[in-house]
Design a protein around this motif. Structure first.
Motif, PDB file in Angstrom:
ATOM      1  N   GLU A 167      -0.086  -0.416 -10.734  1.00 17.36           N
ATOM      2  CA  GLU A 167      -0.827  -0.611 -11.903  1.00 17.36           C
ATOM      3  C   GLU A 167      -0.447  -2.280 -12.518  1.00 17.36           C
ATOM      4  O   GLU A 167       0.696  -2.674 -12.677  1.00 17.36           O
ATOM      5  N   ALA A 168      -1.569  -2.750 -12.198  1.00 15.95           N
ATOM      6  CA  ALA A 168      -1.676  -4.235 -12.926  1.00 15.95           C
ATOM      7  C   ALA A 168      -1.320  -4.451 -14.430  1.00 15.95           C
ATOM      8  O   ALA A 168      -1.752  -3.476 -15.164  1.00 15.95           O
ATOM      9  N   LEU A 169      -0.482  -5.375 -14.652  1.00 11.26           N
ATOM     10  CA  LEU A 169      -0.002  -5.428 -15.822  1.00 11.26           C
ATOM     11  C   LEU A 169      -0.700  -6.616 -16.710  1.00 11.26           C
ATOM     12  O   LEU A 169      -0.688  -6.852 -17.732  1.00 11.26           O
ATOM     13  N   GLU A 170      -1.196  -7.634 -15.767  1.00 19.01           N
ATOM     14  CA  GLU A 170      -1.840  -8.872 -16.133  1.00 19.01           C
ATOM     15  C   GLU A 170      -3.193  -8.990 -15.319  1.00 19.01           C
ATOM     16  O   GLU A 170      -3.350  -8.467 -14.354  1.00 19.01           O
ATOM     17  N   PRO A 171      -4.011  -9.690 -16.004  1.00 18.43           N
ATOM     18  CA  PRO A 171      -5.131  -9.946 -15.386  1.00 18.43           C
ATOM     19  C   PRO A 171      -5.011 -10.941 -14.320  1.00 18.43           C
ATOM     20  O   PRO A 171      -4.249 -11.652 -14.061  1.00 18.43           O
ATOM     21  N   GLY A 172      -6.053 -10.617 -13.318  1.00 14.80           N
ATOM     22  CA  GLY A 172      -5.979 -11.464 -11.961  1.00 14.80           C
ATOM     23  C   GLY A 172      -4.647 -11.353 -11.178  1.00 14.80           C
ATOM     24  O   GLY A 172      -4.297 -11.857 -10.296  1.00 14.80           O
ATOM     25  N   THR A 173      -4.381 -10.033 -11.127  1.00 13.76           N
ATOM     26  CA  THR A 173      -3.049  -9.435 -10.446  1.00 13.76           C
ATOM     27  C   THR A 173      -3.416  -9.256  -8.910  1.00 13.76           C
ATOM     28  O   THR A 173      -4.616  -8.744  -8.775  1.00 13.76           O
ATOM     29  N   SER A 174      -3.096  -9.796  -7.910  1.00 14.67           N
ATOM     30  CA  SER A 174      -3.024  -9.584  -6.489  1.00 14.67           C
ATOM     31  C   SER A 174      -1.833  -9.519  -5.633  1.00 14.67           C
ATOM     32  O   SER A 174      -0.912  -9.799  -6.219  1.00 14.67           O
ATOM     33  N   ALA A 175      -1.942  -8.683  -4.671  1.00 15.00           N
ATOM     34  CA  ALA A 175      -0.821  -8.436  -3.573  1.00 15.00           C
ATOM     35  C   ALA A 175      -1.430  -8.224  -2.191  1.00 15.00           C
ATOM     36  O   ALA A 175      -2.706  -8.202  -1.894  1.00 15.00           O
ATOM     37  N   VAL A 176      -0.404  -8.597  -1.296  1.00 11.91           N
ATOM     38  CA  VAL A 176      -0.593  -8.209  -0.038  1.00 11.91           C
ATOM     39  C   VAL A 176       0.051  -6.795   0.196  1.00 11.91           C
ATOM     40  O   VAL A 176       1.247  -6.723  -0.262  1.00 11.91           O
ATOM     41  N   LEU A 177      -0.717  -5.865   0.844  1.00 11.25           N
ATOM     42  CA  LEU A 177      -0.076  -4.640   1.076  1.00 11.25           C
ATOM     43  C   LEU A 177      -0.195  -4.312   2.606  1.00 11.25           C
ATOM     44  O   LEU A 177      -1.204  -4.511   3.189  1.00 11.25           O
ATOM     45  N   ILE A 178       0.828  -3.853   3.383  1.00 10.42           N
ATOM     46  CA  ILE A 178       1.005  -3.503   4.639  1.00 10.42           C
ATOM     47  C   ILE A 178       1.226  -2.085   4.697  1.00 10.42           C
ATOM     48  O   ILE A 178       2.625  -1.787   4.100  1.00 10.42           O
ATOM     49  N   SER A 179       0.413  -1.207   5.248  1.00 13.03           N
ATOM     50  CA  SER A 179       0.752   0.161   5.349  1.00 13.03           C
ATOM     51  C   SER A 179       1.005   0.520   6.825  1.00 13.03           C
ATOM     52  O   SER A 179       0.375   0.239   7.811  1.00 13.03           O
ATOM     53  N   GLU A 180       2.328   1.253   7.107  1.00 10.63           N
ATOM     54  CA  GLU A 180       2.899   1.161   8.348  1.00 10.63           C
ATOM     55  C   GLU A 180       2.867   2.495   8.587  1.00 10.63           C
ATOM     56  O   GLU A 180       3.408   3.682   7.624  1.00 10.63           O
ATOM     57  N   LEU A 181       2.678   3.023   9.662  1.00  7.16           N
ATOM     58  CA  LEU A 181       2.731   4.290  10.120  1.00  7.16           C
ATOM     59  C   LEU A 181       3.572   4.380  11.366  1.00  7.16           C
ATOM     60  O   LEU A 181       3.202   3.797  12.237  1.00  7.16           O
ATOM     61  N   ARG A 182       4.652   5.294  11.263  1.00  7.66           N
ATOM     62  CA  ARG A 182       5.517   5.459  12.546  1.00  7.66           C
ATOM     63  C   ARG A 182       5.273   6.574  13.237  1.00  7.66           C
ATOM     64  O   ARG A 182       4.671   7.558  12.767  1.00  7.66           O
TER      65      ARG A 182
END
Length: 182
Positions: A167-182
């Motif tokens: 849930e973005a709380l501020e305009p222009g929110t960005s992130a790097v997400l890594i989805s890992e499957l074992r």
């Protein structure tokens, strides 16, 4: 949430005891002091990657075993808790946030989000862990029942095989997400 130092300490003690060797013998094999091994096992040390690598070699285990996290235990690292700020004397710094376990598959995403309706995700495949580094803005991220507010530079890992939210709380929110499957 268990911090990285505690996780390393628990894994180091478990692997040393499994190998049936003393702290002194492990220190000798790794070429580090007994006091350093003791501090690390107690979760109070601040090891370099090189120290952990030497300990892994001395125990004949992959490096990742010493830093691996429990499958469903969230890990939060705040940007202001990271060591190794670059300076003129040391212009480069690297901090390991999460080592890839053997046989894992990781997908890397850039997320851009604006305030409004949160992105709610249903559980992914069993054994999925998500890792997020917030780059800009602010957001509530993580388990649907207990998301964490992140600021730029903060790192969070959580079970991706349970309901989760971004849930973005501020305009222009960005992130790097890594989805890992074992």
């Amino acid at each position: 949430m268990e911090d990285l130092g505690s996780r390393i300490g628990r894994a180091l003690r478990r692997e040393r005891e499994s190998a049936g060797i003393s702290i002194s013998e492990l220190a000798r094999r790794a070429g580090i002091s007994k006091a350093t091994v003791s501090q690390l096992e107690n979760g109070t040390g601040n090891p370099s990657v090189e120290t952990l690598w030497a300990l892994g070699d001395a125990l004949s285990i992959p490096f990742a075993v010493l830093v691996d996290q429990q499958a469903h235990a969230p890990t939060l690292i705040r940007a202001d808790e990271l060591d190794g700020v670059p300076s003129a004397a040391a212009p480069y710094s690297a901090t390991l946030l999460s080592a890839s376990p053997p046989g894992a598959r990781r997908d890397l995403y850039v997320i851009r989000s604006e305030p409004g309706e949160p992105r709610r995700s249903m559980p992914h495949h069993n054994g999925t862990t998500e890792h997020v580094i917030l780059m800009t803005g602010a957001a509530h991220i993580g388990p649907a029942d207990s998301p964490v507010k992140l600021s730029p530079g903060d790192y969070l890992s959580y079970a991706g095989d349970a309901p989760h939210v971004f849930e973005a709380l501020e305009p222009g929110t960005s992130a790097v997400l890594i989805s890992e499957l074992r």
